[in-house]
Design a protein around this motif. Structure first.
Motif, PDB file in Angstrom:
ATOM      1  N   HIS A  50      69.903  -4.693 -20.616  1.00 41.92           N
ATOM      2  CA  HIS A  50      70.976  -5.363 -19.753  1.00 41.92           C
ATOM      3  C   HIS A  50      71.208  -4.081 -18.663  1.00 41.92           C
ATOM      4  CE1 HIS A  50      70.936  -9.092 -21.757  1.00 41.92           C
ATOM      5  NE2 HIS A  50      71.884  -8.424 -22.738  1.00 41.92           N
ATOM      6  N   ALA A  51      72.207  -4.117 -17.621  1.00 46.51           N
ATOM      7  CA  ALA A  51      72.227  -3.223 -16.662  1.00 46.51           C
ATOM      8  C   ALA A  51      73.031  -1.955 -17.402  1.00 46.51           C
ATOM      9  CB  ALA A  51      73.519  -3.654 -15.645  1.00 46.51           C
ATOM     10  N   ILE A  52      72.842  -0.917 -17.004  1.00 44.59           N
ATOM     11  CA  ILE A  52      73.280   0.304 -17.427  1.00 44.59           C
ATOM     12  C   ILE A  52      74.751   0.238 -17.747  1.00 44.59           C
ATOM     13  CG2 ILE A  52      73.577   2.921 -17.087  1.00 44.59           C
ATOM     14  CD1 ILE A  52      71.133   2.896 -15.548  1.00 44.59           C
ATOM     15  N   GLY A  53      75.163   0.733 -18.806  1.00 41.16           N
ATOM     16  CA  GLY A  53      76.684   0.691 -19.194  1.00 41.16           C
ATOM     17  C   GLY A  53      77.109  -0.602 -19.897  1.00 41.16           C
ATOM     18  N   THR A  54      76.293  -1.638 -20.054  1.00 43.86           N
ATOM     19  CA  THR A  54      76.825  -2.943 -20.463  1.00 43.86           C
ATOM     20  C   THR A  54      76.700  -2.689 -22.087  1.00 43.86           C
ATOM     21  OG1 THR A  54      75.435  -4.126 -18.862  1.00 43.86           O
ATOM     22  CG2 THR A  54      76.129  -5.318 -20.937  1.00 43.86           C
ATOM     23  N   VAL A  55      77.955  -3.293 -22.799  1.00 45.58           N
ATOM     24  CA  VAL A  55      78.204  -3.430 -24.076  1.00 45.58           C
ATOM     25  C   VAL A  55      78.399  -4.612 -24.551  1.00 45.58           C
ATOM     26  CG1 VAL A  55      79.651  -2.226 -25.821  1.00 45.58           C
ATOM     27  CG2 VAL A  55      79.162  -0.681 -23.955  1.00 45.58           C
ATOM     28  N   GLU A  56      77.988  -4.886 -25.908  1.00 47.27           N
ATOM     29  CA  GLU A  56      78.229  -6.047 -26.443  1.00 47.27           C
ATOM     30  C   GLU A  56      78.960  -5.997 -27.626  1.00 47.27           C
ATOM     31  OE1 GLU A  56      74.687  -8.279 -26.874  1.00 47.27           O
ATOM     32  OE2 GLU A  56      74.353  -8.446 -24.722  1.00 47.27           O
ATOM     33  N   HIS A  57      79.921  -7.106 -28.168  1.00 49.23           N
ATOM     34  CA  HIS A  57      80.963  -7.124 -29.108  1.00 49.23           C
ATOM     35  C   HIS A  57      80.373  -8.467 -29.900  1.00 49.23           C
ATOM     36  CE1 HIS A  57      82.941  -3.636 -27.240  1.00 49.23           C
ATOM     37  NE2 HIS A  57      82.757  -4.317 -26.338  1.00 49.23           N
ATOM     38  N   LEU A  58      80.585  -8.367 -31.162  1.00 50.88           N
ATOM     39  CA  LEU A  58      80.388  -9.575 -31.809  1.00 50.88           C
ATOM     40  C   LEU A  58      81.307  -9.803 -32.943  1.00 50.88           C
ATOM     41  CD1 LEU A  58      78.288 -12.282 -31.844  1.00 50.88           C
ATOM     42  CD2 LEU A  58      77.323 -11.109 -33.958  1.00 50.88           C
ATOM     43  N   VAL A  59      82.111 -11.032 -33.270  1.00 54.82           N
ATOM     44  CA  VAL A  59      83.044 -11.026 -34.061  1.00 54.82           C
ATOM     45  C   VAL A  59      82.605 -12.509 -34.829  1.00 54.82           C
ATOM     46  CG1 VAL A  59      85.396 -12.141 -34.813  1.00 54.82           C
ATOM     47  CG2 VAL A  59      84.806 -10.501 -32.778  1.00 54.82           C
ATOM     48  N   VAL A  60      82.041 -12.284 -36.123  1.00 55.87           N
ATOM     49  CA  VAL A  60      81.414 -13.388 -36.909  1.00 55.87           C
ATOM     50  C   VAL A  60      82.456 -14.161 -37.762  1.00 55.87           C
ATOM     51  CG1 VAL A  60      79.841 -13.852 -38.782  1.00 55.87           C
ATOM     52  CG2 VAL A  60      79.227 -11.915 -37.175  1.00 55.87           C
ATOM     53  N   PHE A  61      82.263 -15.474 -37.488  1.00 55.60           N
ATOM     54  CA  PHE A  61      83.042 -16.591 -38.077  1.00 55.60           C
ATOM     55  C   PHE A  61      82.553 -16.987 -39.259  1.00 55.60           C
ATOM     56  CE2 PHE A  61      84.001 -17.501 -33.396  1.00 55.60           C
ATOM     57  CZ  PHE A  61      85.307 -16.581 -33.459  1.00 55.60           C
ATOM     58  N   ALA A  62      81.126 -17.253 -39.492  1.00 58.55           N
ATOM     59  CA  ALA A  62      80.569 -17.789 -40.591  1.00 58.55           C
ATOM     60  C   ALA A  62      78.991 -17.200 -40.442  1.00 58.55           C
ATOM     61  CB  ALA A  62      80.529 -19.275 -40.407  1.00 58.55           C
ATOM     62  N   GLY A  63      78.493 -17.015 -41.644  1.00 53.81           N
ATOM     63  CA  GLY A  63      77.102 -16.574 -41.876  1.00 53.81           C
ATOM     64  C   GLY A  63      77.349 -14.932 -41.785  1.00 53.81           C
ATOM     65  N   THR A  64      76.016 -14.405 -41.994  1.00 56.77           N
ATOM     66  CA  THR A  64      75.725 -12.915 -41.870  1.00 56.77           C
ATOM     67  C   THR A  64      74.681 -12.844 -40.648  1.00 56.77           C
ATOM     68  OG1 THR A  64      76.239 -12.759 -44.069  1.00 56.77           O
ATOM     69  CG2 THR A  64      75.225 -10.955 -42.968  1.00 56.77           C
ATOM     70  N   ALA A  65      75.224 -11.865 -39.705  1.00 56.61           N
ATOM     71  CA  ALA A  65      74.243 -11.644 -38.585  1.00 56.61           C
ATOM     72  C   ALA A  65      73.628 -10.160 -38.698  1.00 56.61           C
ATOM     73  CB  ALA A  65      74.967 -11.624 -37.128  1.00 56.61           C
ATOM     74  N   ARG A  66      72.509  -9.931 -38.349  1.00 59.59           N
ATOM     75  CA  ARG A  66      71.994  -8.554 -38.127  1.00 59.59           C
ATOM     76  C   ARG A  66      71.881  -8.515 -36.677  1.00 59.59           C
ATOM     77  NH1 ARG A  66      67.628  -8.451 -41.328  1.00 59.59           N
ATOM     78  NH2 ARG A  66      68.763  -7.369 -42.911  1.00 59.59           N
ATOM     79  N   VAL A  67      72.782  -7.513 -36.090  1.00 59.58           N
ATOM     80  CA  VAL A  67      72.804  -7.534 -34.560  1.00 59.58           C
ATOM     81  C   VAL A  67      72.822  -5.926 -34.051  1.00 59.58           C
ATOM     82  CG1 VAL A  67      73.727  -9.516 -34.081  1.00 59.58           C
ATOM     83  CG2 VAL A  67      75.341  -7.574 -34.685  1.00 59.58           C
ATOM     84  N   GLY A  79      84.406 -12.485 -40.640  1.00 58.82           N
ATOM     85  CA  GLY A  79      85.741 -11.880 -40.557  1.00 58.82           C
ATOM     86  C   GLY A  79      85.317 -10.460 -39.907  1.00 58.82           C
ATOM     87  N   MET A  80      84.207  -9.892 -39.723  1.00 54.17           N
ATOM     88  CA  MET A  80      83.847  -8.622 -39.475  1.00 54.17           C
ATOM     89  C   MET A  80      83.446  -8.685 -38.040  1.00 54.17           C
ATOM     90  SD  MET A  80      81.447  -7.547 -42.600  1.00 54.17           S
ATOM     91  CE  MET A  80      81.278  -5.816 -42.031  1.00 54.17           C
ATOM     92  N   HIS A  81      83.317  -7.599 -37.217  1.00 52.70           N
ATOM     93  CA  HIS A  81      82.910  -7.404 -35.922  1.00 52.70           C
ATOM     94  C   HIS A  81      82.073  -6.028 -35.849  1.00 52.70           C
ATOM     95  CE1 HIS A  81      86.448  -4.757 -36.026  1.00 52.70           C
ATOM     96  NE2 HIS A  81      85.852  -4.120 -35.107  1.00 52.70           N
ATOM     97  N   GLY A  82      81.321  -6.118 -34.612  1.00 51.63           N
ATOM     98  CA  GLY A  82      80.424  -4.848 -34.515  1.00 51.63           C
ATOM     99  C   GLY A  82      80.324  -4.635 -32.982  1.00 51.63           C
ATOM    100  N   SER A  83      79.860  -3.586 -32.655  1.00 54.98           N
ATOM    101  CA  SER A  83      79.498  -3.588 -30.948  1.00 54.98           C
ATOM    102  C   SER A  83      78.384  -2.445 -30.830  1.00 54.98           C
ATOM    103  CB  SER A  83      80.652  -2.942 -30.369  1.00 54.98           C
ATOM    104  OG  SER A  83      81.260  -1.573 -30.746  1.00 54.98           O
TER     105      SER A  83
END
Length: 174
Positions: free
Chosen positions: A115-132, A144-148
């Motif tokens: 995405h555009a320069i400087g864009t940051v994403e944050h994810l809070v997982v409610f259910a399941g396990t994500a690889r991000v 219950g975990m989060h990442g960015s």
């Protein structure tokens, strides 16, 4: 008016507001000119990947193409379904934060372009396990975990086992 027509009209408005031709947007986004024409006329349903390619080429957040829809719309891609929940525009620095409720479908993987320069994403997982995260350093995030991660480089969303339900926040600096 259905989702395809509303989003198609919005993409056309954004393109025309920037004085960009259909051919130029097709070239910049990597979307075929015929596909883009069908999208703008509402004859083709937009996918999440296509809308991200177009809005990145237009240098606007994805939510800009989804504004003014009468009800929350689900935009789906190969692996991810996303519903825009809220869009925040900070007057102090003209940044935009988008909040999406997402589902990553079990056993799927989506690689997203930068995405555009400087864009940051944050994810809070409610259910399941994500690889991000970035392609070079993805992380496993469980309930219950989060990442960015920086989203100005190619990054991924993956659900290695069951479906993942999560909240995604995308911060676009201006």
């Amino acid at each position: 008016m259905d989702l395809a027509v509303r989003v198609g009209l919005r993409v056309r408005e954004l393109r025309e507001a920037q004085g960009m031709s259909l051919s130029e947007l097709a070239r910049r986004s990597g979307i075929g000119k015929g596909t883009l024409s069908e999208l703008e006329s509402g004859r083709r349903n937009p996918t999440l990947e296509t809308l991200y390619a177009l809005t990145t080429a237009l240098k606007v957040p994805l939510s800009t193409a989804l504004l003014d829809l009468t009800s929350p719309a689900t935009i789906s891609g190969h692996a991810v379904d996303a519903v825009l929940v809220e869009r925040f525009e900070a007057e102090a620095d003209d940044s935009v934060a988008e909040t999406y409720r997402i589902r990553i479908r079990a056993g799927t993987r989506q690689e997203s372009a930068a995405h555009a320069i400087g864009t940051v994403e944050h994810l809070v997982v409610f259910a399941g396990t994500a690889r991000v995260g970035t392609l070079s350093a993805p992380a496993l995030i469980g309930p219950g975990m989060h990442g960015s991660w920086p989203a100005d480089v190619p990054h991924l969303y993956e659900a290695p086992a069951g479906d993942v339900e999560a909240l995604l926040i995308v911060h676009h600096p201006q």
